[in-house]
Structures are given as C-alpha cells and as structure tokens.
Design an enzyme around this catalytic site. Structure first.
Site, PDB file in Angstrom:
ATOM      1  N   HIS A 134      -0.152   1.874   3.691  1.00  0.00           N
ATOM      2  CA  HIS A 134      -0.044   1.295   2.353  1.00  0.00           C
ATOM      3  C   HIS A 134       1.154   0.354   2.271  1.00  0.00           C
ATOM      4  O   HIS A 134       1.995   0.331   3.165  1.00  0.00           O
ATOM      5  CB  HIS A 134       0.092   2.388   1.288  1.00  0.00           C
ATOM      6  CG  HIS A 134      -1.194   3.086   0.979  1.00  0.00           C
ATOM      7  ND1 HIS A 134      -1.662   4.153   1.737  1.00  0.00           N
ATOM      8  CD2 HIS A 134      -2.126   2.876   0.010  1.00  0.00           C
ATOM      9  CE1 HIS A 134      -2.812   4.568   1.237  1.00  0.00           C
ATOM     10  NE2 HIS A 134      -3.117   3.811   0.193  1.00  0.00           N
ATOM     11  N   LYS A 138       4.856   1.866  -2.067  1.00  0.00           N
ATOM     12  CA  LYS A 138       4.131   3.077  -2.483  1.00  0.00           C
ATOM     13  C   LYS A 138       5.071   4.271  -2.457  1.00  0.00           C
ATOM     14  O   LYS A 138       5.749   4.528  -1.465  1.00  0.00           O
ATOM     15  CB  LYS A 138       2.921   3.328  -1.583  1.00  0.00           C
ATOM     16  CG  LYS A 138       2.076   4.514  -2.046  1.00  0.00           C
ATOM     17  CD  LYS A 138       0.762   4.596  -1.287  1.00  0.00           C
ATOM     18  CE  LYS A 138      -0.054   5.817  -1.695  1.00  0.00           C
ATOM     19  NZ  LYS A 138      -0.413   5.813  -3.142  1.00  0.00           N
TER      20      LYS A 138
END
Length: 239
Positions: A134, A138
């Site tokens: 990600h 995040k």
C-alpha cells in the site's frame, strides 16, 4: 430515494464516494460527518440517514453505533484498523440492525478471497504466504484485506496467522502476512501457495479507489431492506 449518511466525508474514500454517487439514481448523500464535527453531531447525522457508510476512524465507532441504534439507522462499515472490541460492538449491534462490515468492498478483492478459499481445498499441503502493498501513508499494517484473506484461508486449513516472523523459522501450521509501504499504491494483495515443485499465486491490484466506493454504495443500497444480521460483501456477491 435512499438517504445515505457518509461518515469520513473529507477523507480519500469519502471524496471518491461523493464523486461516484451521481452514478446511482436511487440514492443520495443526505448527511455528512467528518473530523471537524463534534461527536454529538452523530445524533442528527444518524437521524437524517437511512443507511450510513462509514470510512472514518475506529475511535468514533462506539458512538456511531449507539446513535444508529437510537434512530434505527443501518450501517455499512468500511473503516479499517478495527480491534477485537470493535467487532464485538458490531456483532451486538447486528442483533438489532442490519450491519455490513468489510475490510475491502471491491468485487475483485472479494473474488480473490473466494478463489483463495477454493484453491485451499485443493492445495491442502502447500505453504501459504500473503504479501500486501500500500501507499506510504497507510496507517494500519497489515491491511484489513490481508487479515481478511488470511482468516479465510486459516479457517479452512487450521492455521495460525503470523504478522511478524522475525528471525525464527516458519512453523508448519502457520500463514504469514508481509507488508510493503511506499509510493502511491492503492492496494496490491498476493496470495502464494508454495509447494515443493511449483508455486501458484493469486493477485488483486486496485488501480484506484473507484472499485471500493462503488462497492460501498452498492452495499448501502443492498442493505436497506435486509433483516438484522452481520453481513459481508460476499453476501452481496453470493460467493
């Protein structure tokens, strides 16, 4: 017309939902809640909503549920980073309200979960590892989707889930999750089934947040006439 309340309306997911809602003619965003609001504002927020889509933070979940129960407002929860106590709150609320929770509302990620479950039945003696990637900002690690995938597989194979193996050897009865953070990646999840002679990998990559927002709106529409229970996206897609 279905009145949807959007919790986390100024976040990335909230913004994407606001961009996509006009694609759906049978619903509208009737109320918004974000970090600039006071928690007591959740009272009117729930009162003015038939169904709430929540992409906010775990910290407000208990208050949100309490006001949803007060006004009989249905809940679609997409907030990640939830802890065991939060899931207990959702389970209790689902005795009175229809509640849908999913760590990932895209059809692709839920299809990946279904395929992993089916492959697990066949490759029973293969080792299983999950890699999730990600964007650099995040907050939670591993991702809620990775945990969802691991729990699906672990329940079929009787495995323990490990997030941080460190320097120890891999045990026979475990499934590992590894995380990468960097760039502007919306989400990549890879499940590898590793045998002595071959490796089979299932992969899903989100190219943007549209699939998540469309899934969330579809979930709200689907949930509006359902009885009290705790649902997942797989109930919608019947997989």
């Amino acid at each position: 017309m279905l009145n949807i309340g959007l919790s986390g309306s100024t976040g990335k997911m909230g913004g994407t939902i606001l961009e996509r809602i006009d694609k759906f003619k049978d619903c509208k965003i009737a109320a918004k809640f974000n970090s600039t609001n006071n928690l007591d504002d959740l009272d009117n927020f729930c009162k003015n909503s038939d169904v709430i889509i929540d992409f906010s933070t775990p910290e407000i979940l208990e208050k949100l549920i309490n006001y949803a129960l007060k006004h009989n407002t249905k809940l679609v929860i997409g907030t990640t980073g939830l802890q065991p106590q939060h899931f207990k709150l959702l389970e209790k609320a689902a005795q009175t309200l229809p509640v849908l929770y999913s760590a990932n509302m895209s059809i692709g990620a839920n299809l990946l979960s279904y395929l992993a479950k089916e492959v697990t039945k066949i490759l029973d003696d293969y080792d299983v590892e999950i890699l999730e990637t990600h964007h650099r900002n995040k907050k939670d690690s591993p991702s809620g989707t990775a945990v969802m995938l691991a729990e699906t597989i672990a329940s079929k194979k009787g495995l323990n889930i490990t997030f941080n193996r460190g320097n120890r050897l891999r045990s026979e009865k475990e499934i590992g999750i590894s995380s990468l953070r960097g760039g502007n990646v919306h989400g990549i999840h890879e499940i590898s089934f590793l045998g002595d002679d071959e490796i089979i990998t299932l992969k899903h990559e989100a190219l943007n947040k549209n699939s998540f927002s469309i899934g969330a709106i579809k979930a709200a529409i689907w949930l509006q006439d359902k009885p009290s229970a705790l649902y997942s996206m797989q109930d919608i897609y019947k997989i």
